[in-house]
Write a protein that holds these residues in place. Structure first.
Motif, PDB file in Angstrom:
ATOM      1  N   VAL A 225       0.384  -1.400  -0.091  1.00 12.75           N
ATOM      2  CA  VAL A 225       0.006  -0.100  -0.299  1.00 12.75           C
ATOM      3  C   VAL A 225       1.204   0.908   0.170  1.00 12.75           C
ATOM      4  CG1 VAL A 225      -1.605   1.366   1.084  1.00 12.75           C
ATOM      5  CG2 VAL A 225      -1.665  -1.024   1.228  1.00 12.75           C
ATOM      6  N   VAL A 226       0.815   1.931  -1.013  1.00 16.69           N
ATOM      7  CA  VAL A 226       1.691   2.806  -1.032  1.00 16.69           C
ATOM      8  C   VAL A 226       0.149   4.596  -0.977  1.00 16.69           C
ATOM      9  CG1 VAL A 226       2.403   5.446  -2.454  1.00 16.69           C
ATOM     10  CG2 VAL A 226       3.287   2.789  -2.679  1.00 16.69           C
ATOM     11  N   ILE A 227       0.551   4.916   0.277  1.00 19.79           N
ATOM     12  CA  ILE A 227      -0.035   6.643   0.724  1.00 19.79           C
ATOM     13  C   ILE A 227       0.262   7.419   0.453  1.00 19.79           C
ATOM     14  CG2 ILE A 227      -1.151   8.088   3.082  1.00 19.79           C
ATOM     15  CD1 ILE A 227      -1.341   5.043   4.265  1.00 19.79           C
ATOM     16  N   TYR A 228       0.244   8.279  -0.756  1.00 22.09           N
ATOM     17  CA  TYR A 228       1.115   9.387  -0.987  1.00 22.09           C
ATOM     18  C   TYR A 228       0.785  10.657  -0.592  1.00 22.09           C
ATOM     19  CZ  TYR A 228       3.719  12.273  -4.155  1.00 22.09           C
ATOM     20  OH  TYR A 228       4.898  13.219  -4.298  1.00 22.09           O
ATOM     21  N   GLY A 229       0.860  11.912   0.029  1.00 17.50           N
ATOM     22  CA  GLY A 229       0.292  13.265  -0.068  1.00 17.50           C
ATOM     23  C   GLY A 229       1.668  13.765  -0.433  1.00 17.50           C
ATOM     24  N   ALA A 230       0.615  15.235  -1.485  1.00 15.06           N
ATOM     25  CA  ALA A 230       1.320  16.521  -1.673  1.00 15.06           C
ATOM     26  C   ALA A 230       0.488  17.703  -0.974  1.00 15.06           C
ATOM     27  CB  ALA A 230       1.216  16.264  -2.793  1.00 15.06           C
ATOM     28  N   ARG A 231       1.261  18.820  -1.729  1.00 19.70           N
ATOM     29  CA  ARG A 231       0.644  20.094  -1.174  1.00 19.70           C
ATOM     30  C   ARG A 231      -0.825  20.487  -1.905  1.00 19.70           C
ATOM     31  NH1 ARG A 231       3.899  25.937  -1.719  1.00 19.70           N
ATOM     32  NH2 ARG A 231       3.017  26.575   0.340  1.00 19.70           N
ATOM     33  N   THR A 232      -0.698  20.417  -2.839  1.00 22.20           N
ATOM     34  CA  THR A 232      -2.037  20.272  -4.579  1.00 22.20           C
ATOM     35  C   THR A 232      -1.405  19.505  -5.067  1.00 22.20           C
ATOM     36  OG1 THR A 232      -0.418  21.744  -5.205  1.00 22.20           O
ATOM     37  CG2 THR A 232      -1.988  23.338  -3.343  1.00 22.20           C
ATOM     38  N   PRO A 233      -2.536  19.563  -6.221  1.00 26.19           N
ATOM     39  CA  PRO A 233      -2.640  18.200  -6.671  1.00 26.19           C
ATOM     40  C   PRO A 233      -1.438  18.201  -7.897  1.00 26.19           C
ATOM     41  CG  PRO A 233      -4.701  19.151  -6.434  1.00 26.19           C
ATOM     42  CD  PRO A 233      -4.039  20.123  -5.471  1.00 26.19           C
ATOM     43  N   ASP A 234      -1.294  19.875  -7.947  1.00 29.87           N
ATOM     44  CA  ASP A 234       0.041  20.098  -9.353  1.00 29.87           C
ATOM     45  C   ASP A 234       1.208  18.992  -8.396  1.00 29.87           C
ATOM     46  OD1 ASP A 234      -1.921  21.180 -11.094  1.00 29.87           O
ATOM     47  OD2 ASP A 234      -1.230  23.429  -9.751  1.00 29.87           O
ATOM     48  N   ASP A 235       1.448  19.448  -7.607  1.00 32.62           N
ATOM     49  CA  ASP A 235       2.099  18.896  -6.779  1.00 32.62           C
ATOM     50  C   ASP A 235       2.915  17.313  -6.218  1.00 32.62           C
ATOM     51  OD1 ASP A 235       3.791  21.570  -6.231  1.00 32.62           O
ATOM     52  OD2 ASP A 235       1.996  21.800  -4.439  1.00 32.62           O
ATOM     53  N   LEU A 236       1.705  17.010  -7.013  1.00 32.84           N
ATOM     54  CA  LEU A 236       1.784  15.459  -6.934  1.00 32.84           C
ATOM     55  C   LEU A 236       2.872  14.771  -8.081  1.00 32.84           C
ATOM     56  CD1 LEU A 236      -1.687  14.227  -7.039  1.00 32.84           C
ATOM     57  CD2 LEU A 236      -0.421  13.891  -4.864  1.00 32.84           C
ATOM     58  N   GLN A 237       3.975  13.870  -7.856  1.00 30.28           N
ATOM     59  CA  GLN A 237       4.591  13.666  -8.807  1.00 30.28           C
ATOM     60  C   GLN A 237       4.772  11.851  -9.472  1.00 30.28           C
ATOM     61  OE1 GLN A 237       8.564  13.867  -5.710  1.00 30.28           O
ATOM     62  NE2 GLN A 237       7.581  15.294  -5.333  1.00 30.28           N
TER      63      GLN A 237
ATOM     64  N   ALA B  85       0.139   2.233 -14.202  1.00 27.20           N
ATOM     65  CA  ALA B  85       0.918   0.816 -14.104  1.00 27.20           C
ATOM     66  C   ALA B  85       1.425   0.345 -12.539  1.00 27.20           C
ATOM     67  CB  ALA B  85       2.969   1.293 -14.633  1.00 27.20           C
ATOM     68  N   TRP B  86       1.520   0.985 -11.525  1.00 26.00           N
ATOM     69  CA  TRP B  86       1.962   0.381  -9.894  1.00 26.00           C
ATOM     70  C   TRP B  86       0.796  -0.282  -9.731  1.00 26.00           C
ATOM     71  CZ3 TRP B  86       3.645   5.729  -7.417  1.00 26.00           C
ATOM     72  CH2 TRP B  86       4.533   6.232  -7.782  1.00 26.00           C
ATOM     73  N   GLU B  87      -0.972   0.274  -9.457  1.00 30.03           N
ATOM     74  CA  GLU B  87      -1.804  -0.025  -9.537  1.00 30.03           C
ATOM     75  C   GLU B  87      -2.168  -1.225 -10.291  1.00 30.03           C
ATOM     76  OE1 GLU B  87      -5.261   2.987  -7.802  1.00 30.03           O
ATOM     77  OE2 GLU B  87      -4.703   3.101  -9.596  1.00 30.03           O
ATOM     78  N   GLU B  88      -1.477  -1.353 -11.649  1.00 28.30           N
ATOM     79  CA  GLU B  88      -1.685  -3.219 -11.834  1.00 28.30           C
ATOM     80  C   GLU B  88      -1.399  -3.802 -11.465  1.00 28.30           C
ATOM     81  OE1 GLU B  88      -3.278  -0.480 -16.656  1.00 28.30           O
ATOM     82  OE2 GLU B  88      -1.452  -1.736 -16.327  1.00 28.30           O
ATOM     83  N   ALA B  89       0.069  -3.048 -11.235  1.00 24.65           N
ATOM     84  CA  ALA B  89       0.947  -4.375 -10.898  1.00 24.65           C
ATOM     85  C   ALA B  89       0.425  -5.211  -8.942  1.00 24.65           C
ATOM     86  CB  ALA B  89       2.254  -3.483 -10.790  1.00 24.65           C
ATOM     87  N   GLY B  90      -0.668  -4.520  -9.292  1.00 24.61           N
ATOM     88  CA  GLY B  90      -1.792  -4.906  -7.321  1.00 24.61           C
ATOM     89  C   GLY B  90      -0.821  -4.154  -6.284  1.00 24.61           C
ATOM     90  N   ILE B  91      -0.568  -3.288  -6.544  1.00 27.42           N
ATOM     91  CA  ILE B  91      -0.180  -2.026  -5.694  1.00 27.42           C
ATOM     92  C   ILE B  91      -1.699  -0.942  -5.229  1.00 27.42           C
ATOM     93  CG2 ILE B  91       1.223   0.102  -4.723  1.00 27.42           C
ATOM     94  CD1 ILE B  91       3.452  -1.418  -6.821  1.00 27.42           C
ATOM     95  N   GLU B  92      -1.796  -1.282  -4.115  1.00 26.96           N
ATOM     96  CA  GLU B  92      -2.541  -0.051  -3.897  1.00 26.96           C
ATOM     97  C   GLU B  92      -2.103   1.238  -3.349  1.00 26.96           C
ATOM     98  OE1 GLU B  92      -4.974  -1.987   0.021  1.00 26.96           O
ATOM     99  OE2 GLU B  92      -4.355  -3.832  -0.862  1.00 26.96           O
ATOM    100  N   LEU B  93      -2.693   1.808  -4.085  1.00 28.20           N
ATOM    101  CA  LEU B  93      -2.811   3.567  -3.925  1.00 28.20           C
ATOM    102  C   LEU B  93      -3.765   4.613  -2.753  1.00 28.20           C
ATOM    103  CD1 LEU B  93      -1.418   4.394  -7.394  1.00 28.20           C
ATOM    104  CD2 LEU B  93       0.254   3.979  -5.073  1.00 28.20           C
ATOM    105  N   ILE B  94      -2.763   5.520  -2.284  1.00 30.18           N
ATOM    106  CA  ILE B  94      -3.956   6.553  -1.899  1.00 30.18           C
ATOM    107  C   ILE B  94      -3.192   7.462  -1.455  1.00 30.18           C
ATOM    108  CG2 ILE B  94      -5.456   7.269   1.009  1.00 30.18           C
ATOM    109  CD1 ILE B  94      -5.122   4.167   0.861  1.00 30.18           C
ATOM    110  N   ILE B  95      -3.782   8.516  -2.673  1.00 30.91           N
ATOM    111  CA  ILE B  95      -3.250   9.403  -2.844  1.00 30.91           C
ATOM    112  C   ILE B  95      -4.306  10.617  -2.548  1.00 30.91           C
ATOM    113  CG2 ILE B  95      -2.823  11.391  -5.346  1.00 30.91           C
ATOM    114  CD1 ILE B  95      -1.352   8.616  -4.579  1.00 30.91           C
ATOM    115  N   THR B  96      -3.743  11.625  -1.844  1.00 31.10           N
ATOM    116  CA  THR B  96      -4.576  12.908  -1.261  1.00 31.10           C
ATOM    117  C   THR B  96      -3.379  14.045  -1.046  1.00 31.10           C
ATOM    118  OG1 THR B  96      -5.147  13.343   0.832  1.00 31.10           O
ATOM    119  CG2 THR B  96      -2.967  12.000   0.862  1.00 31.10           C
ATOM    120  N   VAL B  97      -3.855  15.118  -1.213  1.00 26.14           N
ATOM    121  CA  VAL B  97      -3.225  16.677  -1.383  1.00 26.14           C
ATOM    122  C   VAL B  97      -4.002  16.807  -0.001  1.00 26.14           C
ATOM    123  CG1 VAL B  97      -2.826  16.692  -3.624  1.00 26.14           C
ATOM    124  CG2 VAL B  97      -5.558  17.012  -2.504  1.00 26.14           C
ATOM    125  N   ASP B  98      -3.264  18.291   0.792  1.00 21.85           N
ATOM    126  CA  ASP B  98      -3.409  19.033   1.928  1.00 21.85           C
ATOM    127  C   ASP B  98      -4.344  19.796   1.309  1.00 21.85           C
ATOM    128  OD1 ASP B  98      -1.989  18.089   2.827  1.00 21.85           O
ATOM    129  OD2 ASP B  98      -0.601  19.532   3.753  1.00 21.85           O
TER     130      ASP B  98
END
Lengths: 165, 289
Positions: B156-168, B175-188
């Motif tokens: 599981v990857v929890i990844y946060g950034a300041r704004t949507p534009d700051d997501l890397q 591709a990560w999700e297709e490989a079976g990695i759960e993604l939780i992406i959030t912004v401040d």
């Protein structure tokens, strides 16, 4: 507001999916059924607006609801998203009911339980055992929102001052 | 004549460890405002093929006349054709790097430091919590997970950034999700177009069910975020020896000699940057350390 007629079976099934409702005694659970209704929201549909009277407390069952504030010059800023089992509009059952300080809008097709705030407040006043369960849950919500707000205020990802060699 | 033996797998001169090796920038990939990935390869073909690093390690990148900066390696450790560094432009050296383009040459020393102990965690659930520029040092893990997905439980990857534009690395999420990695992406903070999550990384743990007997947490990002990620992990009974953090300090020599990056009894460049929370616990809340 809870003025729509619901299929009670559907409502009961929905309320039974909320983990903290399992802490309620059967008569408390029945009391909450009486003051609740289900509400479905389409993507983009507003649940409430900033300035509206606080008449309902919501529990998100499905989808995603964004809490947003209108900031002059910046448009609407989304400050929080509520996911299934999150509570939205918790301040509506605090003793000093004011008006909504933020808007809420579904960003995905969503289903929420709407609990009539005044009736819920009265029920908690009349039966403190029920009130304890409800307000303990709200205390959790407030604590997590406060932590979220603190961390947002810290602006954790702000670019730091140059510190490399 | 090269200063390293043919068997050497690092760009660290055995004769003069402060001497950088030259690498050519192949391309520059903008990731977010003030953040770009520099893909490079060593000019020396021998070093190019022998160079090895482990996920979580860093290189010292240098520009003559400007200085050096410690930059995490963000590429696949099995890719021997190129090395990627994701750089945030915040100081003199990184701002000088921001002016480089494909074909320019940069100095590289490394790799330095400890790595994420992924090999020790086969069969475990891996929870990765990253914030801002904390994702690049964790990306090599994701390449490894994708290459050997069956060796791990949930990832599981929890990844946060300041704004949507700051997501890397947004182009890689699919591709990560297709490989079976759960993604939780959030912004401040989101705008009207953002339909994803708004909230802070530590609070995303509320969404997870974790089995403390088989879960490990890897985290990298602003130290304040790391602190609260640790609180949430501990609250879910993950033990301090199963929480791994990558620390950032002002690394200079990379060899544990100069003392700039000292953290308690440790030198982050040599004993870190990846530590267990068990190691750091006594020093984590000490002010100004």
């Amino acid at each position: 507001m809870c003025d729509q007629t619901d299929d009670k079976t559907e409502l009961i099934d929905a309320l039974q999916t909320i983990p903290w409702f399992h802490e309620l005694a059967p008569d408390h659970f029945n009391r909450l059924i009486e003051l609740s209704c289900l509400q479905d929201l389409e993507t983009g549909q507003e649940l409430f607006r900033e300035g509206d009277k606080e008449d309902c407390l919501f529990i998100v069952l499905e989808g995603r609801v964004a809490i947003e504030m209108r900031v002059p010059g910046r448009g609407k800023v989304r400050i929080y998203t509520a996911e299934p089992m999150d509570i939205v509009g918790w301040s509506s059952i605090t003793p000093v009911v004011r008006q909504r300080t933020a808007g809420a809008r579904a960003v995905l097709p969503s289903r929420v339980v709407c609990l009539n705030a005044q009736k819920l407040y009265n029920a908690c006043e009349e039966d403190h055992d029920l009130g304890y369960v409800v307000f303990r849950r709200l205390a959790n919500v407030v604590a997590s929102r406060l932590l979220t707000t603190r961390l947002q205020l810290l602006d954790m990802f702000a670019h730091p001052a140059a510190k490399e060699g | 004549m090269t200063a390293y033996s043919p068997q050497q797998t690092a760009a660290i001169s055995l004769v003069s460890p402060m001497l950088p090796f030259r690498a050519e920038i192949l391309s520059v990939q903008p990731e977010a405002p003030l953040v770009s990935t520099y893909w490079m390869r060593f000019l020396d073909p021998e070093l190019r093929t022998s160079y090895q690093f482990k996920p979580g390690q860093f290189n010292m990148l240098s520009i003559p006349g400007m200085g050096e900066a410690a930059i995490s390696i963000s590429s696949d450790s099995n890719d021997h054709q190129r090395v990627g560094h994701t750089v945030r432009f915040v100081g003199n050296v990184t701002n000088a790097i921001s002016r480089l383009k494909a074909g320019d040459v940069i100095g590289v020393r490394g790799p330095f430091g400890t790595s994420w102990p992924l090999e020790d965690h086969h069969g475990k659930d891996i929870f990765i919590a990253a914030g801002g520029i904390g994702l690049p040092p964790l990306r090599p893990i994701l390449y490894q997970v994708m290459a050997q997905r069956n060796n791990f439980g949930r990832v599981v990857v929890i990844y946060g950034a300041r704004t949507p534009d700051d997501l890397q690395f947004t182009r890689e999420y699919k591709a990560w999700e297709e490989a079976g990695i759960e993604l939780i992406i959030t912004v401040d903070r989101g705008d009207e177009k953002w339909t994803g999550l708004v909230g802070v990384v530590p609070l995303m743990f509320y969404r997870l069910r974790m089995d403390p007997r088989k879960s490990v947490v890897y985290t990298c990002g602003p130290e304040i975020m790391i602190r609260f990620v640790i609180f949430e992990a501990l609250a879910r009974r993950i033990t301090p020896d199963q929480i791994y953090v990558s620390m950032e300090r002002n690394m200079r020599c990379g060899l544990g000699l100069c003392g700039h990056c000292q953290l308690g009894p440790y030198f982050v460049c040599k004993d870190g940057p990846v530590f267990t929370y068990e190691q750091l616990q006594p020093y984590f809340n000490v002010e100004d350390l």
